[in-house]
Design an enzyme around this catalytic site. Sequence first.
Site, PDB file in Angstrom:
ATOM      1  N   ASP A  95      -1.319   4.593 -10.841  1.00  0.00           N
ATOM      2  CA  ASP A  95      -2.578   4.763 -11.566  1.00  0.00           C
ATOM      3  C   ASP A  95      -3.714   5.365 -10.747  1.00  0.00           C
ATOM      4  O   ASP A  95      -4.883   5.077 -10.988  1.00  0.00           O
ATOM      5  CB  ASP A  95      -3.023   3.387 -12.083  1.00  0.00           C
ATOM      6  CG  ASP A  95      -2.971   2.328 -10.974  1.00  0.00           C
ATOM      7  OD1 ASP A  95      -3.050   2.703  -9.798  1.00  0.00           O
ATOM      8  OD2 ASP A  95      -2.855   1.134 -11.302  1.00  0.00           O
ATOM      9  N   GLU A 117       6.270   2.813 -12.768  1.00  0.00           N
ATOM     10  CA  GLU A 117       5.329   1.669 -12.781  1.00  0.00           C
ATOM     11  C   GLU A 117       4.366   1.792 -13.967  1.00  0.00           C
ATOM     12  O   GLU A 117       3.153   1.643 -13.848  1.00  0.00           O
ATOM     13  CB  GLU A 117       4.556   1.548 -11.462  1.00  0.00           C
ATOM     14  CG  GLU A 117       3.948   0.169 -11.232  1.00  0.00           C
ATOM     15  CD  GLU A 117       3.119   0.098  -9.950  1.00  0.00           C
ATOM     16  OE1 GLU A 117       2.030   0.691  -9.883  1.00  0.00           O
ATOM     17  OE2 GLU A 117       3.583  -0.563  -9.001  1.00  0.00           O
ATOM     18  N   GLU A 131      -8.625   2.674 -12.287  1.00  0.00           N
ATOM     19  CA  GLU A 131      -7.163   2.687 -12.482  1.00  0.00           C
ATOM     20  C   GLU A 131      -6.715   2.213 -13.861  1.00  0.00           C
ATOM     21  O   GLU A 131      -5.739   2.722 -14.412  1.00  0.00           O
ATOM     22  CB  GLU A 131      -6.476   1.871 -11.388  1.00  0.00           C
ATOM     23  CG  GLU A 131      -6.535   2.493  -9.992  1.00  0.00           C
ATOM     24  CD  GLU A 131      -7.804   2.154  -9.225  1.00  0.00           C
ATOM     25  OE1 GLU A 131      -8.736   1.542  -9.820  1.00  0.00           O
ATOM     26  OE2 GLU A 131      -7.886   2.501  -8.035  1.00  0.00           O
ATOM     27  N   HIS A 202      -9.334  -4.050  -0.132  1.00  0.00           N
ATOM     28  CA  HIS A 202      -9.700  -2.638  -0.234  1.00  0.00           C
ATOM     29  C   HIS A 202     -10.212  -2.217  -1.593  1.00  0.00           C
ATOM     30  O   HIS A 202     -10.663  -1.088  -1.770  1.00  0.00           O
ATOM     31  CB  HIS A 202      -8.502  -1.756   0.136  1.00  0.00           C
ATOM     32  CG  HIS A 202      -7.463  -1.673  -0.948  1.00  0.00           C
ATOM     33  ND1 HIS A 202      -7.480  -0.681  -1.895  1.00  0.00           N
ATOM     34  CD2 HIS A 202      -6.425  -2.456  -1.245  1.00  0.00           C
ATOM     35  CE1 HIS A 202      -6.465  -0.865  -2.720  1.00  0.00           C
ATOM     36  NE2 HIS A 202      -5.814  -1.933  -2.354  1.00  0.00           N
ATOM     37  N   ARG A 204     -12.288  -1.265  -4.734  1.00  0.00           N
ATOM     38  CA  ARG A 204     -13.659  -0.809  -4.931  1.00  0.00           C
ATOM     39  C   ARG A 204     -14.559  -1.929  -5.475  1.00  0.00           C
ATOM     40  O   ARG A 204     -15.681  -2.113  -5.017  1.00  0.00           O
ATOM     41  CB  ARG A 204     -13.640   0.353  -5.930  1.00  0.00           C
ATOM     42  CG  ARG A 204     -14.923   1.119  -6.107  1.00  0.00           C
ATOM     43  CD  ARG A 204     -14.731   2.136  -7.220  1.00  0.00           C
ATOM     44  NE  ARG A 204     -13.660   3.067  -6.902  1.00  0.00           N
ATOM     45  CZ  ARG A 204     -13.854   4.278  -6.409  1.00  0.00           C
ATOM     46  NH1 ARG A 204     -15.072   4.712  -6.192  1.00  0.00           N
ATOM     47  NH2 ARG A 204     -12.852   5.084  -6.153  1.00  0.00           N
ATOM     48  N   HIS A 235      -8.637  -1.208   6.307  1.00  0.00           N
ATOM     49  CA  HIS A 235      -8.415  -0.042   5.458  1.00  0.00           C
ATOM     50  C   HIS A 235      -9.342   1.036   6.028  1.00  0.00           C
ATOM     51  O   HIS A 235     -10.442   0.720   6.473  1.00  0.00           O
ATOM     52  CB  HIS A 235      -8.801  -0.406   4.019  1.00  0.00           C
ATOM     53  CG  HIS A 235      -8.365   0.595   3.014  1.00  0.00           C
ATOM     54  ND1 HIS A 235      -9.096   1.707   2.714  1.00  0.00           N
ATOM     55  CD2 HIS A 235      -7.268   0.645   2.236  1.00  0.00           C
ATOM     56  CE1 HIS A 235      -8.455   2.410   1.793  1.00  0.00           C
ATOM     57  NE2 HIS A 235      -7.343   1.787   1.483  1.00  0.00           N
TER      58      HIS A 235
END
Length: 373
Positions: A95, A117, A131, A202, A204, A235
């Site tokens: 995604d 997926e 996503e 990580h 957002r 990250h």
Amino acid sequence: MKVCLAAGTRPEVIKLAPVYEAFGRTQGATPIWMFSGQQDSLAQQAFDAFGMTPEISLPGPDGSASLAARLAHLIAAFDEALAKAVPDLVVVQGDTSTTLAAALSAFARRIPVIHVEAGLRTFDLDAPFPEEAWRAMISQIAALHLAPTERAAQNLRRAGVAPERIHVTGNTVVDALRRLAGSAPSPLTVTPGRRLVAVTLHRRENWEQGLDKLLDAVLEIRDSAGDLEFAFVLHPNPVLREAAERRLRGEARVSVLAPLAYPSFLALLRASALVLSDSGGVQEEAPCFGVPVLVLRDTTERPEAVEAGVAKVIGVERRRVVMETLSLLRDAKAYAAMARTVSPFGDGRAADRVVNAAIELLDPRLAAAVRAV
Ligand code: UDP
């Protein structure tokens, strides 16, 4: 059969590497990586782990541009590359912006898109952003939807996807993990008598809304339990890296580690007593090693691990994170109930199912002949 596998980020490379290998083993099939450059160093590290080099590398988007501008860049880059490569199929995974851009570009060129997926949903367009929207859009245009689990397949059927276009394959991450687990030592040796807690952050949503609270929660847990050691795996995103370095570097019983090569990260997971993470892939991998996961998010599109009793969604509020972590680690019975080795996301043979589904799509008669043999 010329098959382009589009990837731009670390998890896409990890999850498509077994698919690339499975196409490579298939007579008459030529797999071709089309790397978008979305996440340069992390994706490169993942290619290296599998000993692979992308056949086609696109000029990556400008990381400082807006999300829409990056998406537009990726669509144009894939369009140009597909015009030259002229594949029979494009395989996309998950995604990301790369996933959506490759799917849109292929669809516009009337090249069938296989979505690996497929069907993950939180039903909340804000989490994860963007996503959740990207994967739902891809479900509108894919020729084949390869769901990791029955629940994901159900989400697709409910969204109106034709049932004959959906196959449950398992998640290819389990194939990837089985291929590389045990191939590298853990980057950390845990002091005898102590337990290791691995932390990755990580998403957002988390760095936009109070990353410091979560880093403080880690320190508070450390202060309350003298037998714990923490491995905070960085990250490369500069906002995340700077915040974690500033808060955690030099703290006792806390190791701040640069992004790890996939085999080393798997070894770290395996050596851990617990994982605190907002990562999707980690929720799928940790149960394979019997390591409980406390999910630092308000919701998950991977409820299978929660339902299996090996993961728990605990949100991002500091007090709750501290309380849930300490109470799990102090309650031997509750801990043992979560520290079970299960694999709700797959059996390690998903990549072969992806290839079979692709053959079925392109050449149903050939697929029937293969089945008959
Ligand atoms: N991973 C890795 N090295 C690290 C941290 C994670 O190889 O230092 C792997 C991890 O095993 C998983 C994937 O990267 O397969 C997860 O990537 P990420 O958390 O960036 O993305 P998400 O899965 O949330 O989309």
